[in-house]
Structures are given as structure tokens and as C-alpha cells.
Design a protein around this motif. Structure first.
Motif, PDB file in Angstrom:
ATOM      1  N   PRO B  48       0.616  -1.306   0.110  1.00 38.17           N
ATOM      2  CA  PRO B  48      -0.076   0.062   0.094  1.00 38.17           C
ATOM      3  C   PRO B  48       0.973   1.432   0.049  1.00 38.17           C
ATOM      4  O   PRO B  48       1.967   1.075   0.569  1.00 38.17           O
ATOM      5  N   LYS B  49       0.409   2.384  -0.638  1.00 39.73           N
ATOM      6  CA  LYS B  49       1.104   3.434  -0.606  1.00 39.73           C
ATOM      7  C   LYS B  49       0.918   4.358   0.526  1.00 39.73           C
ATOM      8  O   LYS B  49       1.730   5.279   0.953  1.00 39.73           O
ATOM      9  N   VAL B  50      -0.218   4.065   0.988  1.00 37.21           N
ATOM     10  CA  VAL B  50      -0.909   4.677   2.266  1.00 37.21           C
ATOM     11  C   VAL B  50      -1.600   3.866   3.350  1.00 37.21           C
ATOM     12  O   VAL B  50      -1.946   3.096   3.034  1.00 37.21           O
ATOM     13  N   LEU B  51      -1.054   4.029   4.606  1.00 38.60           N
ATOM     14  CA  LEU B  51      -1.659   3.377   5.628  1.00 38.60           C
ATOM     15  C   LEU B  51      -2.463   3.964   6.615  1.00 38.60           C
ATOM     16  O   LEU B  51      -1.798   5.403   6.999  1.00 38.60           O
ATOM     17  N   ILE B  52      -3.668   3.878   6.749  1.00 41.03           N
ATOM     18  CA  ILE B  52      -4.541   4.599   7.575  1.00 41.03           C
ATOM     19  C   ILE B  52      -4.858   3.842   8.844  1.00 41.03           C
ATOM     20  O   ILE B  52      -5.353   2.817   8.874  1.00 41.03           O
ATOM     21  N   ASP B  53      -4.320   4.459   9.948  1.00 43.44           N
ATOM     22  CA  ASP B  53      -4.307   3.758  11.148  1.00 43.44           C
ATOM     23  C   ASP B  53      -5.734   3.801  11.866  1.00 43.44           C
ATOM     24  O   ASP B  53      -6.039   5.051  12.209  1.00 43.44           O
ATOM     25  N   ILE B  54      -6.738   2.541  12.097  1.00 40.49           N
ATOM     26  CA  ILE B  54      -7.860   2.714  12.498  1.00 40.49           C
ATOM     27  C   ILE B  54      -7.709   2.270  13.889  1.00 40.49           C
ATOM     28  O   ILE B  54      -8.884   2.318  14.530  1.00 40.49           O
ATOM     29  N   ALA B  55      -6.854   1.928  14.702  1.00 45.82           N
ATOM     30  CA  ALA B  55      -6.630   1.135  15.717  1.00 45.82           C
ATOM     31  C   ALA B  55      -6.976   2.005  16.714  1.00 45.82           C
ATOM     32  O   ALA B  55      -7.575   1.727  17.913  1.00 45.82           O
ATOM     33  N   ARG B  56      -6.980   3.466  16.830  1.00 47.03           N
ATOM     34  CA  ARG B  56      -7.322   4.428  17.967  1.00 47.03           C
ATOM     35  C   ARG B  56      -8.720   5.063  17.631  1.00 47.03           C
ATOM     36  O   ARG B  56      -8.799   6.200  18.285  1.00 47.03           O
ATOM     37  N   ILE B  57      -9.535   4.796  16.782  1.00 48.38           N
ATOM     38  CA  ILE B  57     -10.660   5.323  16.502  1.00 48.38           C
ATOM     39  C   ILE B  57     -11.711   5.032  17.663  1.00 48.38           C
ATOM     40  O   ILE B  57     -12.014   4.022  18.006  1.00 48.38           O
ATOM     41  N   PRO B  58     -12.293   6.151  18.443  1.00 48.02           N
ATOM     42  CA  PRO B  58     -12.937   6.262  19.617  1.00 48.02           C
ATOM     43  C   PRO B  58     -14.265   5.284  19.383  1.00 48.02           C
ATOM     44  O   PRO B  58     -14.834   5.752  18.435  1.00 48.02           O
ATOM     45  N   GLY B  59     -14.321   4.463  20.076  1.00 46.97           N
ATOM     46  CA  GLY B  59     -15.662   3.560  19.874  1.00 46.97           C
ATOM     47  C   GLY B  59     -15.663   2.251  19.086  1.00 46.97           C
ATOM     48  O   GLY B  59     -16.663   1.686  19.083  1.00 46.97           O
TER      49      GLY B  59
END
Ligand code: FAD
Ligand code: FES
Ligand code: FES
Lengths: 153, 285
Positions: B48-59
Motif C-alpha cells: 500500500p502507498k498509504v496506511l490509515i491507522d484505525i486502531a485508535r478510533i474512539p468507539g
């Protein structure tokens, strides 16, 4: 490049990192904390285990940027004022190592194990270190070392 | 092993995650626990060219009661599922499966949503979600939809998840009389054969049965022939033995790899089906 800031062994460390740098390389190469080892680099052996926000994790399977804002503890951060941590003492007393390559990761896994379960059975200890391989000891002295720490605390 | 270069950003909310993903024009990927994705990136099987970290999305993480149902957020790590008092009491099969994933370090990082999205043919959760007839909630920029687990798993590493969607949660009716049994690969603990069985039992009769199988074929599937052989029969050892005997008989094709031959897997499907059913029935009483 990305900016990261994390608390490593109680000290705030700020740095610029390439996002593809794994946490274990960041700790070893950039922070010169070489107590954390790289065994397999394929998420299997646990030699790279550190604590992230209070729980064990394989630092070869996490990018340093993912740990931005976290609290990291490595083997270098366990002793306090020159006083060995009970697990370090246990490995010393019970001869829980031979070559020592697996030991830092083994101890960090055991810290989490004893945090969750302060008086584990032998079976629970063996389950708690399933993520860590030792090629020397045959595990028995490692189990004894963890038991030693559990009873001496 | 050094992955290909990428840019990293962190999502602050679900909407932010979707917007960031869309902005990458197909070159981006979410990262949750990273325990499937990072190994793939190291091998450069994924770049991937971009990693979007979703681990800290509240809820996004958490286990909640919703009326009669239980909802598990996609970001919930395996350790939390394995140790959840609510699940262990009301629907122990889920905690049981989570507790057998990999090792403690893997369970501290890996997430339910990541496991479902990745859909490894040997992953544990897919079989459990099939047995519980779970609903999987997905969010896209233009709204939310719900897919049944039985429609979600489509093929090898292939699921009904559009390029602009994120898994938000799973919901199911808790079933106490359900159990998961797996023959696991010794090093990774991935399933060579894993069977999840959920039974509805009343007055000594099996009223309903759902059986999910993982590890044996390209993706997790229901074992309809076993379900039929159980439904309406007395809740007994004999019923279970007879039903387990036919498990996987019609399954085509069955995996054969360095961990186990097709023949071995075929022999083990009935064995682990019987174990799962036996434990499920014990939990019914
Ligand atoms: C040593 C080892 C042993 C293992 N043993 C087992 C085992 O015994 N059983 C088992 O089932 N698994 C096992 N696993 C896999 C583990 O459970 C992974 O954590 C899991 O499969 C992926 O979850 P993740 O959060 O790490 O996902 P990631 O690696 O972060 O992501 C995986 C994929 O899912 C996508 N994704 C993640 N979250 C979402 C979301 N919410 N919505 C949409 N897409 C998303 C990502 O873009 C990526 O494509 C093992 C892994 C390792 C490293
Ligand atoms: S070096 Fe990380 S698990 Fe082996
Ligand atoms: S002491 Fe040598 S690998 Fe464990």
C-alpha cells in the motif's frame, strides 16, 4: 517521514522516522536499546517482545509510527535503581537461560503473564509463553524462573 | 525484511477513516492490529502507498449488550474478546475461539475486524461468526449496510467488502450451547481444521443447529449436512456421533498443504465436529 513521540522506559523520546521502520529497529538502531532482540523477523519467535501500553507485543510486527503516543517498556526499563525486577531475579536464581538470546522477550512476555495472573499454574505459565521460542533450555528452567518470580513477589 | 515505502496517517473517526481512504484513490489500506498486514508487507505481497491507522478510533472497540443481542466493535483485540466476562457467561464460544488465536502477543494486537476483512482460510473467527449467524455492519461514505456472515465470506481472502467500506462491528444473538474445537498448526496456532457448533436445545431435542467450518477449504463455510442430521433429533451422544460422521463428506475441494494433506483434513473434520458438538451440548445443560 513522520514525527513520533513515545515514552520509552519512562523517558519521552521524540524522533523522525520513515513510516516503514519497525518498532524493533527504531528501538535498537535509533534509540540504541539493543536488549530487544530480533530472532525470526516473521512474528513467530517472540525475541522482539516489548510492552506497549502495559501489554506484551512483538515489536517486529509493529511500525514505530503505530506506537506514536504509547508507553513502551523494554528489558532495559525493568530494573529499578539497580534492583533487578523479580523476573530478572528469577531467571538468575533458576538458571532460566543458556545463550540468553530469547531471554529479554521471554521476560517481557512473562511480565504481562504475571500482571494478568499473579499466581499461574505450570500449565498457565507454559501457555503464557507460547509466543516465545527458546532453542536452548527446553523451557523447564524458564518455567521455574517464572514460578520463582511469582512466589517471591 | 523491509516493506515498500508508504505514508502513514491516523484516523480520528470512522468518517475520517473513510475520507482518508477515498483520498488515496485505491492506493491506501487500513491498518488495525497489523498482525496480518505487516507480515504481508514485509514479504512485499502487499504494497500500500498509504496506511490509515484505525486502531485508535474512539468507539471502534468494545463489547456491548444491545437488548437481546451482543455487539463487538471491529477494533476489539482478541485478548479483550477472550477475557470478556459478558461473552464468557452469555456466549462462551466467542471467547473460547479468541483465546486460541496465535499467542498472547498476537492476541494483544490483532482485532476482530482485521481477521474478518483479511479472511485467512485458516482463521478462527469466520467459523464462529457463521455458527452464530452474525450480522456484520459495514460503513461506506454513503451509509451503513449489514451483511450476514454466511454471505460475507466469498472465497480465498475474499469477502463482501467494497473498496470504500470499513467493518464497524458484528452483532449476534448469544448462544450458550455453542463451542469451538480446532486442530491447530503447532507453530502459528492457525486452524488446520476448526469447527464452530451452535445448538438450540429444548426439552431434550435439538431444535436448531448451525455449524461453521474453517481451515479445510478456501473460506469458512456452513456444514449443512451436519445441521440437517441434528435438527429435530434427540439431544444425545448417538445423534452427535451420527451427525459428525457425515461432516465434510460433500466438501469440494479440500485444502492440501505443508501442514496437512487433504486426506488428513477430511479425516479430522468429523473428529473436531464431534468435539465441538459434544461441548456445545454440555453447555446446553
Ligand atoms: C504469529 C501469528 C499467529 C496467528 N495465529 C492466528 C490463529 O491461530 N488464528 C487466527 O484466526 N488468526 C491468527 N493470526 C492472525 C491474527 O488474528 C490477525 O490479527 C488478524 O487476522 C488480523 O487482524 P489485525 O487487526 O491484525 O488486522 P490488520 O493486519 O491490521 O489488517 C488485515 C486486513 O484487514 C483490513 N482491515 C483491518 N481492519 C479493518 C476494518 N475494521 N474494516 C475493513 N478492513 C479492515 C486491513 O486493511 C488489512 O487488509 C495470527 C497472526 C500471527 C502474526
Ligand atoms: S523477531 Fe519478532 S517474533 Fe521473532
Ligand atoms: S537461552 Fe538460548 S534461545 Fe533461549
Amino acid at each position: 517521514m513522520s514525527q513520533v513521540s513515545m515514552t520509552v522506559n519512562g523517558k519521552v523520546r521524540k524522533a523522525t522516522v520513515d513510516p516503514r521502520v519497525l518498532l524493533v529497529y527504531f528501538l535498537r538502531d535509533q534509540l540504541r536499546l539493543t536488549g530487544t532482540h530480533i530472532g525470526c523477523d516473521t512474528s513467530q519467535c517472540g525475541a522482539c517482545t516489548v510492552m506497549i501500553d502495559g501489554r506484551s507485543a512483538k515489536s517486529c510486527t509493529i511500525f514505530a509510527v503505530q506506537a506514536d503516543g504509547s508507553e513502551i517498556t523494554t528489558i532495559e526499563g525493568l530494573a529499578t535503581n539497580g534492583q533487578l525486577h523479580p523476573l530478572q531475579q528469577g531467571f538468575w536464581e533458576e538458571h532460566g537461560l543458556q545463550c540468553g538470546f530469547c531471554t529479554p522477550g521471554m521476560i517481557m512476555a512473562a511480565v504481562t503473564l504475571l500482571k494478568d495472573n499473579p499466581s499461574p499454574s505450570e500449565r498457565e505459565i507454559r501457555e503464557g509463553i507460547t509466543g516465545n521460542f527458546c532453542r536452548c533450555t527446553g523451557y523447564q528452567h524458564i518455567v521455574n524462573a517464572i514460578q520463582h518470580a511469582a512466589t517471591k513477589r | 525484511m523491509i516493506p515498500a515505502a508508504f505514508e502513514y496517517s491516523r484516523a480520528a473517526s470512522l468518517d475520517d477513516a473513510l475520507a482518508k481512504l477515498r483520498a488515496t484513490n485505491g492506493a491506501g489500506k487500513f491498518i488495525a492490529g497489523g498482525h496480518s498486514l505487516v507480515p504481508l508487507m514485509k514479504l512485499r505481497l502487499s504494497e500500500p502507498k498509504v496506511l490509515i491507522d484505525i486502531a485508535r478510533i474512539p468507539g471502534l472497540s468494545g463489547i456491548r449488550k444491545q437488548g437481546d443481542r451482543i455487539e463487538i466493535g471491529a477494533g476489539t483485540v482478541h485478548h479483550e474478546v477472550a477475557t470478556s466476562a459478558l461473552l464468557r457467561q452469555a456466549c462462551p464460544i466467542v471467547s473460547e475461539a479468541a483465546a486460541g488465536i496465535g499467542d498472547p502477543q498476537v492476541r494483544n494486537r490483532g482485532t476482530l475486524g482485521g481477521s474478518l476483512a483479511h479472511a485467512d482460510p485458516a482463521a478462527d473467527y469466520p467459523a464462529v461468526m457463521l455458527a452464530l449467524d452474525a450480522d456484520i455492519s459495514l460503513k461506506a461514505p454513503n451509509g451503513v449496510r449489514t451483511v450476514k456472515a454466511s454471505d460475507f465470506f466469498r472465497g480465498l481472502f475474499t469477502v463482501d467488502l467494497a473498496a470504500d467500506e470499513i467493518i464497524v462491528s458484528v452483532q449476534f444473538n448469544p448462544v450458550k450451547s455453542a463451542a469451538y474445537a480446532k486442530l491447530y498448526q503447532r507453530a502459528s496456532h492457525f486452524a488446520i481444521v476448526g469447527v464452530a457448533a451452535a445448538l438450540g436445545v429444548s426439552d431434550g431435542v435439538i431444535r436448531s443447529a448451525r455449524i461453521g467450518l474453517t481451515g479445510a477449504s478456501s473460506h469458512a463455510t456452513r456444514l449443512a449436512e451436519v445441521e440437517q442430521a441434528l435438527t429435530g433429533k434427540p439431544a444425545s451422544k448417538q445423534t452427535i456421533e451420527a451427525a459428525a460422521r457425515v461432516a465434510g463428506a460433500k466438501l469440494e475441494p479440500v485444502n492440501s498443504d505443508i501442514h496437512a494433506s487433504e486426506e488428513y483434513r477430511r479425516a479430522m473434520i468429523p473428529v473436531f465436529t464431534e468435539r465441538a458438538l459434544t461441548r456445545a451440548l454440555e453447555r446446553a445443560s
